[in-house]
Scaffold this motif. Structure first.
Motif, PDB file in Angstrom:
ATOM      1  N   THR A   8      40.816  47.302   1.976  1.00  0.00           N
ATOM      2  CA  THR A   8      40.584  47.884   3.211  1.00  0.00           C
ATOM      3  C   THR A   8      41.618  48.770   3.437  1.00  0.00           C
ATOM      4  OG1 THR A   8      39.071  45.993   3.733  1.00  0.00           O
ATOM      5  CG2 THR A   8      39.831  47.486   5.609  1.00  0.00           C
ATOM      6  N   ARG A   9      42.978  48.650   3.366  1.00  0.00           N
ATOM      7  CA  ARG A   9      43.862  49.471   3.777  1.00  0.00           C
ATOM      8  C   ARG A   9      43.859  50.709   2.907  1.00  0.00           C
ATOM      9  NH1 ARG A   9      49.321  46.291   5.262  1.00  0.00           N
ATOM     10  NH2 ARG A   9      48.241  44.742   6.759  1.00  0.00           N
ATOM     11  N   MET A  10      43.616  50.545   1.662  1.00  0.00           N
ATOM     12  CA  MET A  10      43.365  51.840   0.705  1.00  0.00           C
ATOM     13  C   MET A  10      42.395  52.635   1.224  1.00  0.00           C
ATOM     14  SD  MET A  10      44.888  50.703  -2.815  1.00  0.00           S
ATOM     15  CE  MET A  10      44.245  49.197  -3.143  1.00  0.00           C
ATOM     16  N   ILE A  11      41.018  52.119   1.681  1.00  0.00           N
ATOM     17  CA  ILE A  11      39.924  53.002   2.209  1.00  0.00           C
ATOM     18  C   ILE A  11      40.738  53.833   3.365  1.00  0.00           C
ATOM     19  CG2 ILE A  11      37.841  52.706   3.225  1.00  0.00           C
ATOM     20  CD1 ILE A  11      37.331  50.256   1.440  1.00  0.00           C
ATOM     21  N   MET A  12      41.193  53.049   4.286  1.00  0.00           N
ATOM     22  CA  MET A  12      41.766  53.588   5.504  1.00  0.00           C
ATOM     23  C   MET A  12      42.784  54.895   5.229  1.00  0.00           C
ATOM     24  SD  MET A  12      42.209  50.111   7.739  1.00  0.00           S
ATOM     25  CE  MET A  12      42.837  50.819   9.186  1.00  0.00           C
ATOM     26  N   ILE A  13      43.674  54.528   4.132  1.00  0.00           N
ATOM     27  CA  ILE A  13      44.571  55.912   3.778  1.00  0.00           C
ATOM     28  C   ILE A  13      43.672  56.882   3.375  1.00  0.00           C
ATOM     29  CG2 ILE A  13      46.579  56.227   2.365  1.00  0.00           C
ATOM     30  CD1 ILE A  13      47.407  53.477   2.687  1.00  0.00           C
ATOM     31  N   SER A  14      42.756  56.556   2.513  1.00  0.00           N
ATOM     32  CA  SER A  14      41.916  57.616   1.716  1.00  0.00           C
ATOM     33  C   SER A  14      41.047  58.389   3.045  1.00  0.00           C
ATOM     34  CB  SER A  14      40.925  57.013   1.006  1.00  0.00           C
ATOM     35  OG  SER A  14      41.511  56.341  -0.263  1.00  0.00           O
ATOM     36  N   LYS A  15      40.812  57.842   3.811  1.00  0.00           N
ATOM     37  CA  LYS A  15      40.087  58.419   4.816  1.00  0.00           C
ATOM     38  C   LYS A  15      41.086  59.257   5.539  1.00  0.00           C
ATOM     39  CE  LYS A  15      36.749  59.125   7.865  1.00  0.00           C
ATOM     40  NZ  LYS A  15      36.408  60.497   8.126  1.00  0.00           N
ATOM     41  N   MET A  16      42.346  58.660   5.963  1.00  0.00           N
ATOM     42  CA  MET A  16      43.429  59.931   6.526  1.00  0.00           C
ATOM     43  C   MET A  16      43.788  60.847   5.660  1.00  0.00           C
ATOM     44  SD  MET A  16      45.735  56.994   8.651  1.00  0.00           S
ATOM     45  CE  MET A  16      46.115  56.173   7.339  1.00  0.00           C
ATOM     46  N   ILE A  17      43.758  60.520   4.367  1.00  0.00           N
ATOM     47  CA  ILE A  17      44.027  61.753   3.535  1.00  0.00           C
ATOM     48  C   ILE A  17      42.849  62.778   3.340  1.00  0.00           C
ATOM     49  CG2 ILE A  17      44.358  62.517   1.042  1.00  0.00           C
ATOM     50  CD1 ILE A  17      45.733  59.910   0.456  1.00  0.00           C
ATOM     51  N   GLU A  18      41.618  62.479   3.540  1.00  0.00           N
ATOM     52  CA  GLU A  18      40.597  63.328   3.650  1.00  0.00           C
ATOM     53  C   GLU A  18      40.763  64.116   4.899  1.00  0.00           C
ATOM     54  OE1 GLU A  18      36.765  61.111   3.487  1.00  0.00           O
ATOM     55  OE2 GLU A  18      37.269  60.512   1.289  1.00  0.00           O
ATOM     56  N   ASP A  19      41.034  63.645   6.132  1.00  0.00           N
ATOM     57  CA  ASP A  19      40.905  64.164   7.515  1.00  0.00           C
ATOM     58  C   ASP A  19      42.127  64.887   7.616  1.00  0.00           C
ATOM     59  OD1 ASP A  19      38.520  62.848   7.807  1.00  0.00           O
ATOM     60  OD2 ASP A  19      39.114  61.181   9.113  1.00  0.00           O
ATOM     61  N   TYR A  20      43.329  64.579   6.947  1.00  0.00           N
ATOM     62  CA  TYR A  20      44.598  65.181   7.456  1.00  0.00           C
ATOM     63  C   TYR A  20      45.450  65.760   6.547  1.00  0.00           C
ATOM     64  CZ  TYR A  20      43.355  62.915  11.811  1.00  0.00           C
ATOM     65  OH  TYR A  20      43.042  62.553  13.158  1.00  0.00           O
ATOM     66  N   GLY A  21      45.065  65.613   5.291  1.00  0.00           N
ATOM     67  CA  GLY A  21      45.969  65.816   4.157  1.00  0.00           C
ATOM     68  C   GLY A  21      47.115  65.110   3.666  1.00  0.00           C
TER      69      GLY A  21
END
Length: 107
Positions: A48-61
């Motif tokens: 779940t933490r990795m999913i959250m980080i992936s989402k942040m990378i998609e949104d913010y780079g």
């Protein structure tokens, strides 16, 4: 985030999105804190933490700066790429591929 109750999942996603976009916490602080606490986490929590980080990378780079996900967070995926749980391995690969896809035009 993954949760069996859709209302709880939606509320948690919304709360985390507010934290990430706030001036008090921000992207860098939230993404770094997800990778620092490594005490006895279940495989579902790690995934779940990795999913959250992936989402942040998609949104913010991915870069170094106050409003981006630090490149050092990729170490978290690399550390868990050989994890015993398939869900964790899959999300580690997804995190790394998201980072590559999101910023491949910059390299």
């Amino acid at each position: 985030m993954t949760d069996n109750n859709p209302k709880i999942k939606a509320a948690a996603d919304q709360a985390f999105a507010l934290m990430v976009s706030s001036l008090l916490y921000g992207v860098e602080s939230c993404s770094t804190s997800l990778t620092k606490n490594k005490s006895k986490l279940s495989s579902k929590q790690i995934a779940t933490r990795m999913i959250m980080i992936s989402k942040m990378i998609e949104d913010y780079g991915l870069a170094s700066g106050p409003n981006t996900v630090p490149v050092s967070t990729l170490d978290y995926a690399i550390e868990n790429i050989n994890h015993s749980a398939e869900e964790v391995r899959k999300n580690a690969v997804n995190l790394l591929s998201t980072a590559y896809r999101r910023d491949k035009n910059k390299t």
